[in-house]
Write an enzyme that holds these catalytic residues in place. Structure first.
Site, PDB file in Angstrom:
ATOM      1  N   THR A 148       7.763  -4.585  -4.588  1.00 22.11           N
ATOM      2  CA  THR A 148       8.662  -5.681  -4.973  1.00 22.11           C
ATOM      3  C   THR A 148       8.965  -5.581  -6.465  1.00 22.11           C
ATOM      4  OG1 THR A 148       7.697  -7.044  -3.253  1.00 22.11           O
ATOM      5  CG2 THR A 148       8.922  -8.194  -4.984  1.00 22.11           C
ATOM      6  N   PHE A 151       9.070  -7.071   3.813  1.00 19.33           N
ATOM      7  CA  PHE A 151       8.906  -8.514   4.065  1.00 19.33           C
ATOM      8  C   PHE A 151       7.670  -8.806   4.911  1.00 19.33           C
ATOM      9  CE2 PHE A 151      13.393  -7.433   3.641  1.00 19.33           C
ATOM     10  CZ  PHE A 151      13.793  -8.292   2.621  1.00 19.33           C
ATOM     11  N   ARG A 168       4.144  -9.792   6.571  1.00 22.01           N
ATOM     12  CA  ARG A 168       3.187 -10.861   6.271  1.00 22.01           C
ATOM     13  C   ARG A 168       1.789 -10.268   6.375  1.00 22.01           C
ATOM     14  NH1 ARG A 168       4.501 -14.156  11.350  1.00 22.01           N
ATOM     15  NH2 ARG A 168       4.565 -12.009  12.045  1.00 22.01           N
ATOM     16  N   CYS A 220       1.248 -11.728  -3.323  1.00 17.08           N
ATOM     17  CA  CYS A 220       2.700 -11.598  -3.462  1.00 17.08           C
ATOM     18  C   CYS A 220       3.389 -12.871  -3.940  1.00 17.08           C
ATOM     19  CB  CYS A 220       3.318 -11.184  -2.128  1.00 17.08           C
ATOM     20  SG  CYS A 220       2.886  -9.504  -1.671  1.00 17.08           S
TER      21      CYS A 220
HETATM   22  N1  LIG Z   1       0.645  -7.083   0.293  1.00 16.10           N
HETATM   23  C1  LIG Z   1       1.729  -7.471   0.946  1.00 16.10           C
HETATM   24  O1  LIG Z   1       1.653  -8.131   1.994  1.00 16.10           O
HETATM   25  C2  LIG Z   1       3.101  -7.112   0.449  1.00 16.10           C
HETATM   26  C3  LIG Z   1       4.235  -7.505   1.179  1.00 16.10           C
HETATM   27  C4  LIG Z   1       5.498  -7.187   0.701  1.00 16.10           C
HETATM   28  C5  LIG Z   1       5.620  -6.523  -0.502  1.00 16.10           C
HETATM   29  N2  LIG Z   1       4.491  -6.183  -1.214  1.00 16.10           N
HETATM   30  C6  LIG Z   1       4.663  -5.475  -2.473  1.00 16.10           C
HETATM   31  O2  LIG Z   1       4.136  -4.170  -2.295  1.00 16.10           O
HETATM   32  C7  LIG Z   1       3.583  -3.674  -3.510  1.00 16.10           C
HETATM   33  C8  LIG Z   1       2.152  -3.257  -3.265  1.00 16.10           C
HETATM   34  O3  LIG Z   1       1.412  -4.423  -2.947  1.00 16.10           O
HETATM   35  P1  LIG Z   1      -0.058  -4.319  -2.368  1.00 16.10           P
HETATM   36  O4  LIG Z   1      -0.432  -5.702  -1.969  1.00 16.10           O
HETATM   37  O5  LIG Z   1      -0.140  -3.240  -1.374  1.00 16.10           O
HETATM   38  O6  LIG Z   1      -0.863  -3.875  -3.684  1.00 16.10           O
HETATM   39  P2  LIG Z   1      -2.276  -3.180  -3.731  1.00 16.10           P
HETATM   40  O7  LIG Z   1      -2.775  -3.372  -5.119  1.00 16.10           O
HETATM   41  O8  LIG Z   1      -3.092  -3.633  -2.574  1.00 16.10           O
HETATM   42  O9  LIG Z   1      -1.965  -1.626  -3.503  1.00 16.10           O
HETATM   43  C9  LIG Z   1      -1.428  -0.764  -4.442  1.00 16.10           C
HETATM   44  C10 LIG Z   1      -2.143   0.573  -4.283  1.00 16.10           C
HETATM   45  O10 LIG Z   1      -1.460   1.582  -5.005  1.00 16.10           O
HETATM   46  C11 LIG Z   1      -2.436   2.450  -5.589  1.00 16.10           C
HETATM   47  N3  LIG Z   1      -1.780   3.184  -6.681  1.00 16.10           N
HETATM   48  C12 LIG Z   1      -1.359   2.708  -7.864  1.00 16.10           C
HETATM   49  N4  LIG Z   1      -0.720   3.666  -8.572  1.00 16.10           N
HETATM   50  C13 LIG Z   1      -0.757   4.785  -7.786  1.00 16.10           C
HETATM   51  C14 LIG Z   1      -0.235   6.104  -7.931  1.00 16.10           C
HETATM   52  N5  LIG Z   1       0.434   6.480  -9.036  1.00 16.10           N
HETATM   53  N6  LIG Z   1      -0.450   6.994  -6.935  1.00 16.10           N
HETATM   54  C15 LIG Z   1      -1.103   6.622  -5.812  1.00 16.10           C
HETATM   55  N7  LIG Z   1      -1.618   5.394  -5.626  1.00 16.10           N
HETATM   56  C16 LIG Z   1      -1.419   4.474  -6.588  1.00 16.10           C
HETATM   57  C17 LIG Z   1      -3.540   1.495  -5.998  1.00 16.10           C
HETATM   58  O11 LIG Z   1      -4.775   2.167  -6.217  1.00 16.10           O
HETATM   59  C18 LIG Z   1      -3.578   0.557  -4.808  1.00 16.10           C
HETATM   60  O12 LIG Z   1      -4.445   1.019  -3.791  1.00 16.10           O
HETATM   61  C19 LIG Z   1       3.749  -4.807  -4.515  1.00 16.10           C
HETATM   62  O13 LIG Z   1       4.937  -4.615  -5.218  1.00 16.10           O
HETATM   63  C20 LIG Z   1       3.858  -6.031  -3.629  1.00 16.10           C
HETATM   64  O14 LIG Z   1       4.527  -7.089  -4.266  1.00 16.10           O
HETATM   65  C21 LIG Z   1       3.246  -6.435  -0.760  1.00 16.10           C
END
Ligand SMILES: NC(=O)c1ccc[n+]([C@@H]2O[C@H](COP(=O)([O-])OP(=O)(O)OC[C@H]3O[C@@H](n4cnc5c(N)ncnc54)[C@H](O)[C@@H]3O)[C@@H](O)[C@H]2O)c1
Length: 442
Positions: free
Chosen positions: A122, A152, A154, A263
């Protein structure tokens, strides 16, 4: 198709298994070696419904593997999903984009043939334009295309939402990018899921607007809960009745302690800041109100707990059921439930915590808290019970009220998620207190 998923956290790991499930060959890139090794061994680093089953299935079949080496992914895949984190900056003024920029800067020079990069993290509007410049400067080969494909899903339904999304949105500018998106999602589109193709800024705004609307609904019903408390009305009945209007709907209309998680809070904060910078006064005022209502939910819950207890709670033992930010996940990032437990402890109470999935994550943050192995154990000798995450084993177990009635010191349940149907609790002699409703006594 050969795809990579860069960043295997709460979004990326379920997305990687979903891509394997629909038939792609997938390589997940995860920079945290411990998490990468666990995933490669078929061990889920967090709880997410049906995630581990698919992880085991596809790591065993060889269709899904994990690495810390981005070079391996660059060689292997033709389409690269970017699913790294975009946390809120420390000053709250938008996203910390370091993970996204680092992932793109590291990947692009490694690409030796045309490729499509599909960003799912995001981001704020304007990001694609900025990243495209990095790609144009750093790519060694022509035809490295960038698409923004906001996610999107959940949490708690991450795998199902990845396989059966309500829609897929892709912001793109080239035919190569469009064809790549259509190909990678073909098995999902074949099930009738709509694909909304648009330009990158529109895709970016769609994600921010979706989160803004979801939080608006939550803060709206919480504001109405406040009104109900003033006038002695019942917010659950109000929510049920207004939700029957199709223009309003029931989803997201349960009053409680507000939105949380990894999020919504950061996304709304970042969007609020950005619209303020842009000078969009109405949007800024509107979103500021949404955030401020949410910030008041923990104080509202504490007022309710003290009212239910009949005075200050210092020195009291509180059975605290649930710290996950929502049902179905072990995620405690920005969890309103956990924040409530912290505030109660600051006020001198002793929360005894039980959560079916999030104890390990909670213990990591709060080794000093008391923990129980079951809900019954948490409730034993407690002065009152607080239900803070709507797990069915608390909210919908008809046996729990009777089974625990003789274990607790006072039969007082404070349900700050408005999740239980009070009947069985009242029948077992409990008082039930919920936000936006009068107390219900046996
Ligand atoms: N969690 C959700 O339900 C959800 C839903 C929609 C959108 N998003 C968006 O998705 C994105 C990720 O969210 P998340 O909750 O998964 O975060 P998170 O912190 O759980 O996961 C991110 C992962 O990326 C890894 N990482 C970071 N830099 C890296 C690189 N250069 N190479 C490889 N791995 C790397 C981290 O170690 C971590 O495991 C955010 O922008 C969030 O807003 C998340």
């Amino acid at each position: 198709m050969r795809v990579s998923v860069i960043g295997c956290g709460h979004l990326g790991a379920p997305h990687a298994v979903a891509m394997a499930e629909i038939g792609h060959e997938v390589i997940g890139v995860e920079s945290d070696p411990g998490r990468c090794e666990a995933l490669g061994n078929g061990i889920a680093p967090f709880f997410e419904e049906s995630f581990e089953d698919l992880l085991v299935r596809h790591t065993s079949s060889g269709r899904l593997r994990f690495t810390t080496d981005l070079g391996e992914a660059a060689d292997f895949a033709d389409l690269h999903f970017i699913t790294v984190g975009t946390p809120l900056r420390e000053d709250g003024h938008g996203y910390d984009m370091a993970q996204v920029i680092d992932a793109i800067r590291s990947l692009v020079p490694l690409l030796s043939r045309p490729a499509t990069i599909v960003g799912k993290s995001t981001v704020m509007v304007g990001t694609v334009e900025r990243l495209q410049k990095i790609i144009d400067d750093d790519a060694r080969v022509p035809s490295v295309e960038l698409v923004w494909n906001p996610e999107f899903l959940r949490e708690g339904h991450a795998v199902r939402d990845s396989l059966f999304p309500d829609r897929i949105v892709a912001g793109l500018t080239s035919r190569q990018a469009r064809e790549a998106v259509e190909e990678v999602y073909a098995p999902i589109l074949d099930h009738g899921v709509g694909l909304i193709l648009t330009d990158p800024p529109t895709a970016e705004v769609i994600k921010s607007a979706a989160n803004a609307f979801l939080t608006t609904k939550i803060s709206f019903i919480n504001a109405i809960a406040e009104v109900c408390e003033f006038v002695g009305a019942d917010v659950n009945t109000v929510a049920h009745a207004i939700g029957a209007d199709k223009r309003i709907g029931h989803d997201g209309m349960r009053p409680g302690i507000g939105y949380g998680g990894g999020c919504l809070p950061k996304d709304v904060a970042a969007f609020t800041h950005r619209v303020g910078e842009l000078g969009a006064r109405n949007a800024h005022g509107f979103l500021t109100a949404v955030e401020s209502i949410n910030a008041d939910r923990i104080p509202a819950a504490i007022r309710l707990i003290e009212k239910a207890h009949g005075g200050p709670i210092d020195g009291r033992t509180i059975a605290f059921l649930g710290t996950a930010f929502k049902v179905g996940t072990s995620d405690v990032r920005d969890s309103p439930a956990l924040r409530l437990a912290e505030r109660l402890a600051e006020r001198g109470a002793t929360p005894v915590i039980y959560d079916p999935a999030a104890i390990a994550a909670t213990r990591e943050l709060h080794p000093e808290f008391d923990y129980a192995d079951t809900a019954e154990q948490a409730i034993t000798d407690a002065d009152l019970v607080v239900l803070a995450t709507e797990w069915p084993e608390f909210a919908a177990d008809p046996e729990l009220p009777a089974d625990t009635a003789d274990l607790v010191r006072h039969r007082v349940l404070v349900d700050v998620r408005n999740a239980v149907k009070p009947g069985p609790w009242l029948a077992a002699g409990w008082e039930v207190w919920q936000l936006g409703r009068g107390p219900q006594r046996p």
